[in-house]
Design an enzyme around this catalytic site. Structure first.
Site, PDB file in Angstrom:
ATOM      1  NE  ARG A 117       5.561   2.271   3.392  1.00 23.77           N
ATOM      2  CZ  ARG A 117       6.477   1.495   2.830  1.00 23.77           C
ATOM      3  NH1 ARG A 117       6.754   1.611   1.541  1.00 23.77           N
ATOM      4  NH2 ARG A 117       7.136   0.605   3.542  1.00 23.77           N
ATOM      5  CE1 TYR A 126      10.520  -1.274   2.967  1.00 19.98           C
ATOM      6  CE2 TYR A 126       9.771  -3.527   2.660  1.00 19.98           C
ATOM      7  CZ  TYR A 126       9.490  -2.185   2.762  1.00 19.98           C
ATOM      8  OH  TYR A 126       8.201  -1.746   2.672  1.00 19.98           O
ATOM      9  CG  HIS A 167       3.436  -0.589  -0.425  1.00 23.23           C
ATOM     10  ND1 HIS A 167       3.522   0.632  -1.036  1.00 23.23           N
ATOM     11  CD2 HIS A 167       2.624  -1.343  -1.210  1.00 23.23           C
ATOM     12  CE1 HIS A 167       2.812   0.607  -2.157  1.00 23.23           C
ATOM     13  NE2 HIS A 167       2.264  -0.581  -2.268  1.00 23.23           N
TER      14      HIS A 167
HETATM   15  C1  LIG Z   1       2.965   0.161 -13.133  1.00 24.71           C
HETATM   16  C2  LIG Z   1       3.065  -0.420 -11.769  1.00 24.71           C
HETATM   17  N1  LIG Z   1       4.152  -1.106 -11.422  1.00 24.71           N
HETATM   18  C3  LIG Z   1       4.265  -1.658 -10.202  1.00 24.71           C
HETATM   19  C4  LIG Z   1       3.278  -1.516  -9.279  1.00 24.71           C
HETATM   20  C5  LIG Z   1       3.404  -2.163  -7.882  1.00 24.71           C
HETATM   21  N2  LIG Z   1       3.502  -1.112  -6.869  1.00 24.71           N
HETATM   22  C6  LIG Z   1       2.418  -0.685  -6.206  1.00 24.71           C
HETATM   23  S1  LIG Z   1       2.763   0.626  -5.233  1.00 24.71           S
HETATM   24  C7  LIG Z   1       4.391   0.600  -5.660  1.00 24.71           C
HETATM   25  C8  LIG Z   1       5.332   1.609  -5.077  1.00 24.71           C
HETATM   26  C9  LIG Z   1       4.842   3.001  -5.238  1.00 24.71           C
HETATM   27  O1  LIG Z   1       5.716   3.879  -4.617  1.00 24.71           O
HETATM   28  P1  LIG Z   1       5.439   5.426  -4.533  1.00 24.71           P
HETATM   29  O2  LIG Z   1       5.106   5.942  -5.885  1.00 24.71           O
HETATM   30  O3  LIG Z   1       6.575   6.046  -3.828  1.00 24.71           O
HETATM   31  O4  LIG Z   1       4.101   5.566  -3.681  1.00 24.71           O
HETATM   32  P2  LIG Z   1       3.878   5.193  -2.159  1.00 24.71           P
HETATM   33  O5  LIG Z   1       3.297   3.800  -2.140  1.00 24.71           O
HETATM   34  O6  LIG Z   1       5.179   5.259  -1.460  1.00 24.71           O
HETATM   35  O7  LIG Z   1       2.891   6.181  -1.658  1.00 24.71           O
HETATM   36  C10 LIG Z   1       4.645  -0.408  -6.579  1.00 24.71           C
HETATM   37  C11 LIG Z   1       5.962  -0.732  -7.137  1.00 24.71           C
HETATM   38  C12 LIG Z   1       2.134  -0.801  -9.678  1.00 24.71           C
HETATM   39  N3  LIG Z   1       1.092  -0.616  -8.844  1.00 24.71           N
HETATM   40  N4  LIG Z   1       2.061  -0.261 -10.913  1.00 24.71           N
END
Ligand SMILES: Cc1ncc(C[n+]2csc(CCOP(=O)(O)OP(=O)(O)O)c2C)c(N)n1
Ligand SMILES: Cc1ncc(C[n+]2csc(CCOP(=O)(O)OP(=O)(O)O)c2C)c(N)n1
Ligand SMILES: [Mg+2]
Ligand SMILES: [Mg+2]
Lengths: 323, 375, 323, 375
Positions: free
Chosen positions: B272, B285, B276
């Site tokens: 990424r 971080y 985010h």
């Molecule tokens: C059930 C839930 N918990 C927390 C979140 C908050 N949140 C949004 S994206 C994210 C991280 C997702 O990481 P990843 O699956 O690696 O996807 P990336 O964003 O890196 O593509 C979090 C914790 C959420 N959207 N849904």
């Protein structure tokens, strides 16, 4: 038309629907080989095959999540949750997904899903085989919530739920799965959103659903001997709520009592009391009364104390008349 | 990632996935073997990757200017997204996470519709009901983005099951991140896909981070692909910044799915490159060295070098592409921004197929207040 | 004592608790390295180390389930759910486990757990960054539910929640995380279960909590200019409910309006309307009114239409006086 | 179980756990190597297994007679339960599923307290609030049985974390079935245990069935132990009907946990010889041949044969044991059955440490009605 128990009526409803429409499938834990732990789907796997009557792995989130995917692509899944007490691992899929998919996609997707779950007490099931979680779902826009009280309605409402284009949570009062027999027509539909006046009366409106209907009826008959004429309404569907029928009755009687097994606080009785107070305020002659489960987890040994049985409903009816 | 898989104690434990990555291009864009994807498609995909990148960059600026509330992009992951998109047949479905809008655009979803969603205007296919970049298009066989992580994965399984039952020979491409592998939806989907043997290709964009959590703290397995074995699902690890490798791996997984061969788990190793989302500040971080190491492996640069080596690309083409894309984006954004917001009445549609009495009453109330002025 | 925003007050509450008691730990997604997506725990990982401020994998069920285990063996975990909208994967752990462990074990085990979750609208968060799921938890015997409206209460209630021997769901109105500053004392405790009368008035009782308190106040001030004197009650704690304060106020004014962001049907407003109608029936001079979110998912663009802002509360107050 | 782990397509996928089972006794009770467990303990454990079996059989009869509402037993799984129990140190915790009451009794939990729970009487440590065989004993470091499947597993992880933070060197033995591996709790616990490196030994009693679902339809993996690799947790497969093997494997896993070496996943291959519970009729879905094949591998018979070979057991001792156990059980059941049910007032205790006003009001209401007669 035949004399059926609720279990048989539900089975007959699923069977008819599966015959009429190849897109209807049933999935859940133990629904196939053993026909469900309450035998509601007994014989359906033999009749329709394991591809349409699916024994799933042990995950309610998986059952509902998979069923949502099926529903978005032309199937009409019926997902069985073995006991309503085990519906919470599917809560996110129901509340954040099934309930919101039509809305969030601007109507591009819909989720014609029925989630069946035996619910309620009376079988000495303790904390985890007795719960009545209907209120949670009534607070969730996008879901419909049904709760039949007799074999005929059970089948008719189930057929209507399967026909419905939106997700329906269908709570089956397991305490009366086999306790009542009814003439149940073939191909019957009972429309969602229509309550039924089970007993007419001019003095006080008594509102109940599911297994507690029989307790309400017993209480009504008990106080009838004292000259109190109870109008008993069977809600049948909680969402959409048939406010019209309730309002008409309460405007007539000026008094009402609501009964449910779920705990008092924030139970569906609260919504009924609020709606009717808001709408029938000037017709009310006495404070509304809720007769419900207590604000404790559902107990094992003392379930007869916990449940809002006739012995607790009758005094409430008398009290409603006193005030 | 950490985690030992053997243990001194004498018993032999479970073993891990092959750590080998499928690659076609090396870091300098040299083809290590003949790519399957024809050169014209490589060019088209390059353009799509650049368009995706420019769109993200522009919308991040628009967000900083306060013209939209939020944006979430896919910088650095364009190869992972578009390599899969290119491998899809028209009948295949996409079960998206949220970084895959380029896949949907690649299928012909209009940029305008996407921007209508970003601005939440009256023309948004989702009627302004979800945050920006929460797309959905039934017409393009793409499910509706949900913010809750992992929830789309069992939907993908059910959808694939529906296709199987209806005799349709198509696949579902399910996208998700490394973080999502910890979600309930992932576990459910993998369990059910394994036993139902449905045609889902699981594309895990392992971009190293779930917001601020590094992948090795998300899971102690040596590789996320190791998860698949526990569900009886075959797994492949692929360099996710190598468009040509992603295309080839995805093609095989989707083909297997279409042929009734069941699910495949594909771990796409990528990064990424950006925050985010616009709500995030990764400098809090992330080690800047890590960011620059990965910048050197940028999927767009890599493919450009490859095309240059093949004499299919040069600076002039690049300049022309950027000019064309930028003009298109600028104009489209301006248009979407001007559109009115959805009507108050629309708030009450689509909760159910038919509104309930309760909703109609609430609608009357809202409309009355709205007409009464203010707001 | 210092002037703090709600975010700072909450942080200060956690910091004090962690200093005072080595068994207090914080866990959740992104709570450590970045100090939470709203920075509520900013700096705590540096101060207390990663063993006590734990960045967890992405699973709310895992966060709450693990925290329950911690709480059963001497820790006092604070579990952060990044947005209340993501609490549902933990629903089973909260409703079937945390809420019932003391009861089902005959008091052998207890779960002194605080679950913090930013909730509510007003930040253009759409469906999944705006929800107000408090009613679900108020229907769950065994849980307490808190919802502060200002920095001082936020800290005082959080400290009380951490001290509490039972599981507390602590909803933080993120819309006002940084909007208000307050003098916030060190070591403050605000007891759970006590509402506060924020504004006295003889004409109509207005009941609110969380971010909507400010909308309620604005509406109260608006109608004050028309001569309507509103008594505004800030609930602060939903469970246990401070019925005494509410009853006293409604017995005085004879009229009441309840405000919350969550959808109308089966929202916590229903419980308040029911309780007060049951208890103050003969004092009531007008039908109760609920001003709430609509029975739809939470929208993005039209959130100002959806929310029960002052523009919707003021007319309700006028209506309460008309009837 | 089904499920291929390699795929023709060229890429190598994830690999599976070693299918070898740890065994000490062969099917005829011959020790294939010197058992670690001393002979006196083997004898004690044999007696505990028999006691557990007789208790189950007797309570099933009591249930059929309508004297209790429900029973769930552990017939066929006594070695899996007691082999672990024997390996526990007093400071270790048990996070039970529901078939592990023998482990709790082995720790000294009084039979009387267990039967008080079974009858839901006033002396039940759980005050008659849960169904029979939902035990809990803080004094014996055993968490409270919950009917919802898999929910105890993250508790085990959190508890182990608490011990780690508090500097206690003890382990948590978490029990669950094959079906539970599909639950959310399992996935969460394994993910968290892996990254937190806590001292939990996960004992999966793979008894072949989750009510009517055979294990190979629960999960397509070749072995449930294969799941562990995806969480970076070492795994062992063990013959769960071989008490001596279970003891040895459990000892190592618990010891690793106590020493700070992190979690281990132990798959105990066993068989649910009886019905799922008294509510179940397994003849509806199980092949009688399968049942008799497994009856031949019964863990109690196997250990008895072993002890006989070692000249440590004979028919007389067996008869004496049965007589003693049966008398004890009969007497204890009769006593528990006679006790009164919990008071109405007790219904309102323990919802919170202090009852709320609302609860006190409800209690008054219930007590008034109770005094009023009827019911
Ligand atoms: C059930 C839930 N918990 C927390 C979140 C908050 N949140 C949004 S994206 C994210 C991280 C997702 O990481 P990843 O699956 O690696 O996807 P990336 O964003 O890196 O593509 C979090 C914790 C959420 N959207 N849904
Ligand atoms: C969440 C949840 N869903 C469903 C059930 C109903 N149920 C009780 S036991 C069981 C099967 C459990 O199988 P397994 O984990 O293999 O344990 P076993 O009974 O074989 O020891 C099921 C489905 C439950 N208790 N909890
Ligand atoms: Mg990621
Ligand atoms: Mg099993």
């Amino acid at each position: 038309m035949s004399e059926l128990t609720m279990v048989e009526a539900l089975r007959s409803g699923m069977r008819e629907a599966m015959h009429a429409d190849a897109s209807v499938v049933l999935l859940g834990e133990d629904v196939g080989r053993v026909g469900g732990v309450f035998r509601v789907s007994d014989g359906l796997r033999d009749e329709f095959g394991p591809a349409r009557v699916i024994d799933t792995p042990l995950s309610e989130g998986g059952i509902v999540g998979t069923a949502i995917g099926m529903a978005m692509h032309g199937l009409r899944p019926i997902a069985e949750i073995q006991f309503a007490d085990f519906i919470y691992p599917a809560f996110d899929q129901l509340v954040n997904e099934a309930a919101k998919i039509r809305y969030r996609s601007g109507g591009q997707f819909s989720v014609p899903l029925v989630v069946r779950a035996p619910y309620g007490g009376g079988i000495k099931g303790g904390h985890y085989h007795s719960q009545s979680p209907e209120a949670y779902f009534t607070h969730t826009a996008g879901l419909k919530v049904v709760c039949p009280s007799n074999p005929r309605d059970a089948k008719g409402l189930l057929r209507a739920a399967i026909d419905d284009p939106d997700p329906v949570i269908f709570f089956e009062p397991k305490r009366i799965y086999r306790a009542v027999r009814d003439e149940v027509p073939d191909e019957i539909r009972v429309p969602l959103g229509k309550a039924e006046i089970v007993r007419e009366g001019a003095d006080v409106t008594l509102i109940a659903y599911g297994a507690m209907l029989y307790e309400a009826l017993a209480a009504a008959e008990e106080v009838a001997r004292e000259g109190i004429e109870v109008e008993l309404v069977d809600l049948r569907t909680l969402i959409p709520l048939d406010l019209e029928t309730l309002e008409a009755s309460v405007n007539k009687t000026g008094r009402f009592v609501v009964v449910h097994e779920a705990p008092l606080t924030s139970g569906f009785g609260a919504e009924i009391v609020s709606r009717l107070t808001e709408r029938c305020f000037y017709a009310l002659e006495a404070p509304p009364i809720r007769v419900t489960g207590f604000d404790t987890p559902f107990p094992y040994t003392l379930e007869d104390v916990y449940l809002p049985l006739a012995r607790r409903i009758a005094p409430a009816l008398r009290k409603a008349m006193e005030d | 990632m950490l985690g030992n898989t053997e243990r001194p104690g004498g018993e032999r434990g479970a073993r891990a996935a092959d750590p080998d990555l499928v690659r076609v291009l090396d870091d300098e864009g040299r083809a290590m073997r003949k790519p399957v994807l024809p050169i014209e498609r490589r060019l088209a995909l390059y353009e799509a990757m650049v368009r995706s990148r420019r769109l993200d960059e522009r919308l991040e600026r628009v967000q900083r200017q306060g013209r939209i509330g939020f944006h979430i992009g896919s910088q650095g992951e364009e190869a992972a997204v578009l390599g899969v998109a290119e491998a899809l047949a028209p009948e295949d479905w996409i079960a998206p996470c949220y970084r895959e809008v380029a896949a949907l655009l690649h299928r012909g979803f209009p940029l305008e519709a996407h921007l209508d969603n970003v601005f939440g205007n009256a023309d948004d296919p989702n009627v302004g009901r979800q945050m920006p970049v929460h797309f959905a298009s039934r017409a393009h066989r793409c499910l509706s983005v949900s913010a809750p992580i992992g929830t789309q994965l069992p939907h993908a399984v059910g959808l694939a099951y529906a296709m199987k039952l209806r005799g349709e020979h198509a696949a579902v491409a399910a996208f998700f991140g490394d973080g999502a592998t910890s979600s309930q939806g992932f576990h459910d989907a993998m369990t059910f896909a394994g036993v139902m043997k449905v045609g889902v290709a699981f594309f895990c964009r392992n971009n190293g981070w779930a917001i601020s959590l590094p992948a090795h703290e998300q899971c102690a397995a040596r590789a996320l692909a190791d998860k698949a074995v526990g569900y009886g699902i075959p797994a492949v690890r692929c360099d996710g910044n190598d468009l040509l490798a992603v295309f080839e791996v995805a093609s095989r997984a989707l083909d297997t799915a279409r042929r009734g061969g069941g699910p495949t788990f594909v771990e796409l190793l990528t990064y990424r490159a950006g925050p985010h989302s616009t709500s995030d500040d990764p400098t809090r971080y992330r080690d800047p060295d890590e960011v620059s190491r990965w910048a050197a492996r940028d999927p767009i640069t890599r493919l450009r070098k490859h095309l240059e080596r093949e004499d299919a690309w040069d600076i002039d083409r690049e300049a022309a592409l950027l000019a064309r894309v930028d003009a298109e984006l600028k104009e489209a954004i301006a248009r979407a921004e001007k559109k009115p917001r959805p009507s108050v009445a629309s708030l009450f549609d689509d909760v159910y197929a038919e509104p309930t009495e309760a909703l109609l009453a609430q609608k009357r109330e809202a409309l009355a207040l709205d007409e009464g002025g203010e707001g």
